[in-house]
Write a protein that holds these residues in place. Structure first.
Motif, PDB file in Angstrom:
ATOM      1  N   HIS A  84      -6.615   5.957  19.722  1.00  0.00           N
ATOM      2  CA  HIS A  84      -7.220   7.284  19.670  1.00  0.00           C
ATOM      3  C   HIS A  84      -8.556   7.240  20.412  1.00  0.00           C
ATOM      4  CE1 HIS A  84      -7.522  11.326  18.475  1.00  0.00           C
ATOM      5  NE2 HIS A  84      -8.160  11.208  17.327  1.00  0.00           N
ATOM      6  N   GLY A 115      -8.316   8.702  11.345  1.00  0.00           N
ATOM      7  CA  GLY A 115      -7.116   9.323  10.783  1.00  0.00           C
ATOM      8  C   GLY A 115      -7.260   9.751   9.344  1.00  0.00           C
ATOM      9  N   GLU A 170      -5.742  13.275   8.724  1.00  0.00           N
ATOM     10  CA  GLU A 170      -4.275  13.255   8.669  1.00  0.00           C
ATOM     11  C   GLU A 170      -3.790  12.726   7.319  1.00  0.00           C
ATOM     12  OE1 GLU A 170      -6.075  12.327  11.150  1.00  0.00           O
ATOM     13  OE2 GLU A 170      -5.377  13.470  12.889  1.00  0.00           O
ATOM     14  N   SER A 171      -4.516  11.731   6.800  1.00  0.00           N
ATOM     15  CA  SER A 171      -4.171  11.187   5.484  1.00  0.00           C
ATOM     16  C   SER A 171      -4.324  12.244   4.397  1.00  0.00           C
ATOM     17  CB  SER A 171      -5.063   9.975   5.178  1.00  0.00           C
ATOM     18  OG  SER A 171      -4.788   9.452   3.903  1.00  0.00           O
ATOM     19  N   ARG A 225      -7.553   5.135   5.849  1.00  0.00           N
ATOM     20  CA  ARG A 225      -7.666   5.135   7.299  1.00  0.00           C
ATOM     21  C   ARG A 225      -6.368   4.600   7.891  1.00  0.00           C
ATOM     22  NH1 ARG A 225      -7.942   0.225   9.632  1.00  0.00           N
ATOM     23  NH2 ARG A 225      -8.693  -1.560   8.411  1.00  0.00           N
ATOM     24  N   ARG A 226      -6.156   4.885   9.157  1.00  0.00           N
ATOM     25  CA  ARG A 226      -4.961   4.349   9.794  1.00  0.00           C
ATOM     26  C   ARG A 226      -5.110   2.833   9.946  1.00  0.00           C
ATOM     27  NH1 ARG A 226      -3.627   7.575  14.868  1.00  0.00           N
ATOM     28  NH2 ARG A 226      -2.118   5.888  15.038  1.00  0.00           N
ATOM     29  N   GLN A 227      -4.004   2.119   9.796  1.00  0.00           N
ATOM     30  CA  GLN A 227      -4.020   0.657   9.717  1.00  0.00           C
ATOM     31  C   GLN A 227      -3.661  -0.029  11.036  1.00  0.00           C
ATOM     32  OE1 GLN A 227      -4.954  -0.947   6.703  1.00  0.00           O
ATOM     33  NE2 GLN A 227      -5.563   1.192   6.366  1.00  0.00           N
ATOM     34  N   ASP A 228      -3.421   0.747  12.087  1.00  0.00           N
ATOM     35  CA  ASP A 228      -2.999   0.137  13.349  1.00  0.00           C
ATOM     36  C   ASP A 228      -4.142  -0.056  14.345  1.00  0.00           C
ATOM     37  OD1 ASP A 228      -3.363   2.829  13.670  1.00  0.00           O
ATOM     38  OD2 ASP A 228      -1.511   3.196  14.777  1.00  0.00           O
TER      39      ASP A 228
END
Length: 406
Positions: free
Chosen positions: A216, A235, A238-239, A260-263
Motif C-alpha cells: 500500500h 488497514g 478495513e478491519s 492491522r494487516r499482517q502482510d
C-alpha cells in the motif's frame, strides 16, 4: 641603487607568486554582448581534461545568485569557499559567475573559459545543465561538475559529470537495505507533493526490480489528521468495516479489536521531522510497533534533539555521513560555525554539497579511474551514466539520538 632595484624586483615577484593562488571573488556582471569564442574559432587544441593536473589552475563556479534558486546557490557557494580556504598549500584561483545575469548559460561558460578556467563547477538548475550539455564536443572540452541532473543529458562527454542530492538516491538505497535485511513486502507513507511522488516512484521501481511487493502507498498532508493516514496504511479501517459487517449479519453485540494487516514486513517513510514525530507513535498505537520502519534523511533535523526525537525511536534512516559520524560531523560544524549563525537543515546540507563539490575538483581524475572519494555528503563514486553516486550512512534512533549502524 642597482642592488635596491633588484631587491624591490625580487619582493614584487614573491608577492605575485603568493597572490597567484588566492580566491578571485569577481562575479559575472552580465556581459550580454559577449559572443561565444566557439562560434568563430575552434576551441584551443589542447584537451583541458587530458591536460588537467590533480588540481586545476582556475575554477569557474557558475551559480544563480539571484532569483528562485539564490538561497540554494549561496549555501553551495559558502560551502565551496569554506572547503577552499581550509585547504593548505597551493590553491587554484576561483571565479564566481552569476548565471542569472545572462539568459544563456552557454555564454557564461564561454566567458569563464575565455578568462582562463580549466574546470567548471555548475550550473545549478536542471534547465541550465541541459542547455550546457548541448554544446558541441569541440566546445565542451573543459571538465564540468554540474550541480544537478537532467534526463535529457545523454551524449555529453565523460568529463561532463552530474552531482546532485536528489531524493531518488535515498529511496533506492532504502530499497536495497530493506531487501538485504530480508524484507519482501513494503508499505509506503510519503508526502502528497512532488518530492513524495519522486521518492515513492524511485523506491517502488527499485523494490520491484528486486522482486519485492508494494502492499500500500499512502500520500499524506502534514496539516491534516495523521491518524487517518496511518489507519489507511495499516488497514485498520478495513478491519473495522469487516467487524461492522459481521455485527450487522449477527444482529448482536460482538467483542472486537481492530487488527492491522499482517502482510506488511517493513514500512518506508518520507516525512519532515515534526510529521515523523507524529507518525511513528501512531504506528505503535495501531498495532505496528513490531514492524521495522525505514526512512529518508528528511526525518532527522540534522541537530541532535533527544527530548523531541524520542518519538522516532527505532526508525532506521540514511543520511550524509557528517550528520551521523561524530568526527566528521565535528569538522563540518566547525566550518559552518565559521560561516556565521545557525542555519536551516536545508542550508547545512547544501553547504555540505558545496564542500564536496570543491573537493571533487581535486579528485576528478581519481573518480574517472573508479576510485571513491569519502565525502561529507556520502562516499562518492562515478557511475556508468556519468552521475556522482552517493553511498549514504545509516543510523537508528536510540533514546532520541541517531546511532550509526551497518
Amino acid at each position: 641603487m642597482r642592488n635596491n632595484y633588484f631587491l624591490r624586483l625580487s619582493k614584487l615577484l614573491l608577492l605575485v607568486v603568493l597572490l597567484g593562488g588566492c580566491y578571485k571573488g569577481s562575479s559575472y556582471e552580465g556581459h550580454t554582448q559577449v559572443h561565444s569564442p566557439f562560434s568563430n574559432a575552434e576551441y584551443p587544441n589542447s584537451d583541458s581534461f587530458a591536460a588537467l593536473s590533480e588540481q586545476p589552475h582556475q575554477i569557474a563556479l557558475l551559480l544563480p545568485l539571484s532569483g528562485q534558486h539564490a538561497d540554494s546557490a549561496k549555501a553551495i557557494r559558502e560551502g565551496f569557499l569554506a572547503s577552499y580556504y581550509q585547504q593548505n598549500g597551493t590553491k587554484p584561483n576561483v571565479r564566481v559567475y552569476d548565471t542569472t545575469k545572462d539568459s544563456d548559460v552557454q555564454r557564461v561558460y564561454a566567458l569563464a573559459i575565455e578568462e582562463g578556467a580549466d574546470f567548471v563547477v555548475g550550473p545549478l538548475s536542471k534547465e541550465d545543465v541541459h542547455r550546457l550539455s548541448m554544446l558541441p564536443p569541440r566546445a565542451l572540452k573543459t571538465p564540468v561538475l554540474a550541480l544537478n541532473h537532467h534526463p535529457g543529458v545523454q551524449s555529453a562527454p565523460k568529463h561532463f559529470v552530474q552531482y546532485t542530492l536528489a531524493p531518488e538516491a535515498e529511496a533506492e538505497q532504502i530499497a536495497d537495505k530493506a531487501w538485504q535485511k530480508g524484507y519482501r513486502s513494503a508499505s509506503l507513507i510519503v508526502p502528497d507533493n512532488v518530492w513524495g511522488q519522486r521518492t515513492a516512484s524511485a523506491f517502488t521501481t527499485q523494490w520491484q526490480k528486486r522482486g519485492g511487493r508494494i502492499i500500500h502507498t499512502v500520500h499524506t498532508n502534514a496539516s491534516q489528521d495523521q491518524s487517518a493516514a496511518v489507519r489507511r496504511l495499516l488497514g485498520i479501517d478495513e478491519s473495522q468495516k469487516r467487524a461492522n459487517h459481521i455485527k450487522n449479519i449477527l444482529s448482536e453485540k460482538v467483542e472486537f479489536q481492530p487488527r492491522r494487516r499482517q502482510d506488511v514486513d517493513v514500512i518506508v517513510m518520507a516525512a519532515p521531522p515534526d510529521q515523523a514525530r507524529q507518525l511513528k507513535p501512531l504506528f505503535d498505537f495501531y498495532y505496528a510497533e513490531d514492524v521495522p520502519v525505514y526512512a529518508t534523511s528528511s526525518v532527522y533535523s540534522g541537530n541532535p534533539n533527544p527530548k523531541r526525537d524520542r518519538d522516532i525511536n527505532g526508525i532506521v534512516f540514511c543520511d550524509m555521513p557528517w550528520l551521523i559520524d561524530q568526527q566528521q560531523g565535528q569538522n563540518m560544524r566547525q566550518l559552518l560555525n565559521r560561516n556565521g549563525a545557525n542555519q536551516s537543515d536545508q542550508y547545512n546540507r547544501l553547504f555540505a554539497m558545496g564542500v564536496d563539490a570543491y573537493q571533487l575538483t581535486t579528485h576528478f581524475k581519481q573518480l574517472q579511474t573508479g576510485t571513491k572519494y569519502p565525502g561529507v555528503t556520502g562516499d562518492l563514486a562515478l557511475g556508468s551514466n556519468n552521475h556522482i553516486q552517493r553511498q549514504l550512512s545509516w543510523a537508528k534512533v536510540v533514546d532520541g539520538v541517531p546511532s550509526k549502524v551497518n
